[in-house]
Design a protein around this motif. Structure first.
Motif, PDB file in Angstrom:
ATOM      1  N   GLU A  48       0.813  -1.218   0.000  1.00 61.52           N
ATOM      2  CA  GLU A  48       0.000   0.000   0.000  1.00 61.52           C
ATOM      3  C   GLU A  48       0.848   1.271   0.000  1.00 61.52           C
ATOM      4  OE1 GLU A  48      -3.420   0.164   2.375  1.00 61.52           O
ATOM      5  OE2 GLU A  48      -4.115  -1.813   1.765  1.00 61.52           O
ATOM      6  N   GLY A  49       2.157   1.140   0.004  1.00 62.22           N
ATOM      7  CA  GLY A  49       3.036   2.271  -0.210  1.00 62.22           C
ATOM      8  C   GLY A  49       3.066   3.317   0.889  1.00 62.22           C
ATOM      9  N   PHE A  50       2.703   2.947   2.125  1.00 59.80           N
ATOM     10  CA  PHE A  50       2.746   3.926   3.207  1.00 59.80           C
ATOM     11  C   PHE A  50       4.067   3.825   3.984  1.00 59.80           C
ATOM     12  CE2 PHE A  50       0.205   0.284   4.884  1.00 59.80           C
ATOM     13  CZ  PHE A  50       1.091  -0.175   5.839  1.00 59.80           C
ATOM     14  N   LEU A  51       4.277   4.769   4.870  1.00 54.07           N
ATOM     15  CA  LEU A  51       5.435   4.778   5.761  1.00 54.07           C
ATOM     16  C   LEU A  51       4.974   4.443   7.166  1.00 54.07           C
ATOM     17  CD1 LEU A  51       8.416   5.451   6.535  1.00 54.07           C
ATOM     18  CD2 LEU A  51       7.675   7.846   6.781  1.00 54.07           C
ATOM     19  N   CYS A  52       5.689   3.532   7.824  1.00 56.64           N
ATOM     20  CA  CYS A  52       5.424   3.164   9.212  1.00 56.64           C
ATOM     21  C   CYS A  52       6.631   3.574  10.054  1.00 56.64           C
ATOM     22  CB  CYS A  52       5.190   1.660   9.316  1.00 56.64           C
ATOM     23  SG  CYS A  52       4.929   1.061  11.011  1.00 56.64           S
ATOM     24  N   LEU A  53       6.370   4.219  11.189  1.00 59.79           N
ATOM     25  CA  LEU A  53       7.438   4.636  12.102  1.00 59.79           C
ATOM     26  C   LEU A  53       7.335   3.850  13.397  1.00 59.79           C
ATOM     27  CD1 LEU A  53       7.240   8.531  11.656  1.00 59.79           C
ATOM     28  CD2 LEU A  53       8.602   6.869  10.361  1.00 59.79           C
ATOM     29  N   SER A  54       8.495   3.395  13.896  1.00 59.72           N
ATOM     30  CA  SER A  54       8.505   2.607  15.128  1.00 59.72           C
ATOM     31  C   SER A  54       9.784   2.882  15.916  1.00 59.72           C
ATOM     32  CB  SER A  54       8.396   1.113  14.806  1.00 59.72           C
ATOM     33  OG  SER A  54       9.576   0.669  14.162  1.00 59.72           O
TER      34      SER A  54
ATOM     35  N   LEU B 255      15.937   2.623   7.812  1.00 63.06           N
ATOM     36  CA  LEU B 255      14.857   2.472   6.842  1.00 63.06           C
ATOM     37  C   LEU B 255      14.871   1.082   6.224  1.00 63.06           C
ATOM     38  CD1 LEU B 255      12.607   4.287   5.590  1.00 63.06           C
ATOM     39  CD2 LEU B 255      14.224   4.825   3.757  1.00 63.06           C
ATOM     40  N   PHE B 256      13.682   0.479   6.143  1.00 62.79           N
ATOM     41  CA  PHE B 256      13.514  -0.852   5.556  1.00 62.79           C
ATOM     42  C   PHE B 256      12.330  -0.842   4.597  1.00 62.79           C
ATOM     43  CE2 PHE B 256      15.371  -1.434   9.730  1.00 62.79           C
ATOM     44  CZ  PHE B 256      16.337  -2.420   9.546  1.00 62.79           C
ATOM     45  N   SER B 257      12.370  -1.733   3.626  1.00 55.02           N
ATOM     46  CA  SER B 257      11.207  -2.020   2.781  1.00 55.02           C
ATOM     47  C   SER B 257      10.567  -3.291   3.316  1.00 55.02           C
ATOM     48  CB  SER B 257      11.632  -2.216   1.326  1.00 55.02           C
ATOM     49  OG  SER B 257      10.524  -2.557   0.516  1.00 55.02           O
TER      50      SER B 257
ATOM     51  N   LEU C   8       9.396   1.146   6.365  1.00 56.18           N
ATOM     52  CA  LEU C   8       9.471   1.161   7.818  1.00 56.18           C
ATOM     53  C   LEU C   8      10.718   1.910   8.248  1.00 56.18           C
ATOM     54  CD1 LEU C   8       8.769   0.043  10.737  1.00 56.18           C
ATOM     55  CD2 LEU C   8      10.207  -1.927  10.138  1.00 56.18           C
ATOM     56  N   TYR C   9      10.547   2.849   9.183  1.00 58.21           N
ATOM     57  CA  TYR C   9      11.721   3.495   9.775  1.00 58.21           C
ATOM     58  C   TYR C   9      11.746   3.183  11.264  1.00 58.21           C
ATOM     59  CZ  TYR C   9      15.428   6.645  10.991  1.00 58.21           C
ATOM     60  OH  TYR C   9      16.637   7.135  11.457  1.00 58.21           O
ATOM     61  N   VAL C  10      12.897   2.687  11.741  1.00 57.95           N
ATOM     62  CA  VAL C  10      13.072   2.323  13.146  1.00 57.95           C
ATOM     63  C   VAL C  10      13.997   3.326  13.814  1.00 57.95           C
ATOM     64  CG1 VAL C  10      13.706   0.506  14.768  1.00 57.95           C
ATOM     65  CG2 VAL C  10      12.788  -0.110  12.512  1.00 57.95           C
ATOM     66  N   ASN C  11      13.435   4.069  14.754  1.00 51.96           N
ATOM     67  CA  ASN C  11      14.161   5.091  15.514  1.00 51.96           C
ATOM     68  C   ASN C  11      14.945   4.423  16.650  1.00 51.96           C
ATOM     69  OD1 ASN C  11      14.239   7.010  17.939  1.00 51.96           O
ATOM     70  ND2 ASN C  11      13.583   8.431  16.352  1.00 51.96           N
TER      71      ASN C  11
END
Length: 277
Positions: free
Chosen positions: A200-206, A235-237, A243-246
């Protein structure tokens, strides 16, 4: 190729921890990195091209995270003036931590702010943490979404509750939200991204991983994989989404960070060219 003995591995790890102790002692009060990240999203509303989202995670208010670091991070947020601030969980560590003080430390964020809870928040008191955040004018999403008017267009923020404690419900979170336009997903545990709608091409932050915490090359990522957390930092696909992991801002115990400095992230969202070759 020479083999590394178990003794050599233990010595190397001990040396890394000792070095981390020294580094943490020297920069304990206000030290953190500001990471600038650009993410291309295919379904971003044209009005949101270039929008900036700042992320803090794993603040862990309490004895192991200096108040000065949190205060400095809040000041940096206000100075950077992003369009939106998101906080991705673990505001405290245990029930003994000063949950009420969290309001005082975060209330000076002078920007629209949305949060989700983490595993430590649930283990401590999800309801008390939620009330403390709301007292600081921070919106908390627990398998819910909110729609903000940013730059004159709707910007959907979806908050999936913590997956480590099995409070996540992606179906309830995504159900009422349009599948087109700008969507940003927040969740504390990175592996929750594996259970979100695919392609779905969205960005998820965690957050959650603290960037590996004590980083021993070749071992830290292997250890995270063994406990079902393959996404350590950055950043991951993941299944057709990003997905970006802080790495997090605080500490949840006396073990220092080694090779994973505290982080405040500023993400610039760009509308990807769907017709690019």
């Amino acid at each position: 190729m020479a083999r590394i003995t178990r003794r050599e591995l233990v010595v190397a790890a001990a040396g890394s921890v000792l070095g981390g102790l020294v580094a943490e002692a020297r920069s304990r009060r206000e030290d953190f990195d500001i990471e600038q990240v650009e993410v291309n999203l295919p379904h971003l509303d044209p009005a949101h091209d270039g929008i900036r989202v700042a992320q803090l995670s794993d603040i862990h208010v309490g004895p192991f995270t200096p108040d000065g670091r949190i205060i400095s991070a809040v000041r940096s947020l206000n100075a950077l003036a992003p369009d939106l601030v998101v906080l991705t969980g673990d505001f405290v560590t245990t029930k003994r931590d000063p949950i009420d003080r969290m309001s005082d430390l975060l209330r000076d964020i002078a920007l629209p702010t949305v949060a989700v809870l983490g595993n430590h928040d649930h283990w401590s008191s999800a309801d008390r943490v939620t009330r403390a955040l709301e007292k600081a004018s921070i919106s908390v999403l627990r398998n819910q979404h909110t729609t903000l008017a940013l730059r004159g267009a709707p910007f959907h923020v979806l908050g999936v509750d913590d997956g480590t404690t099995r409070h996540d419900d992606a179906a309830a979170t995504f159900g009422p939200v349009p599948r087109i336009g700008s969507r940003l997903v927040l969740t504390h545990t990175p592996s929750t991204a594996d259970r979100l709608p695919a392609d779905e091409g969205f960005l998820c932050l965690s957050g959650h991983t603290h960037g590996g915490g004590v980083v021993v090359p070749g071992l830290t990522r292997l250890a995270l994989n063994m406990i079902g957390e393959p996404y350590d930092r950055g950043l991951f696909s993941v299944r057709g989404n990003q997905l970006y992991v802080n790495r997090g801002l605080g500490l949840n115990g006396p073990v220092p960070r080694v090779g994973a400095p505290p982080e405040l992230t500023v993400l610039t969202l760009r509308r990807a060219n769907l017709h690019a070759v």
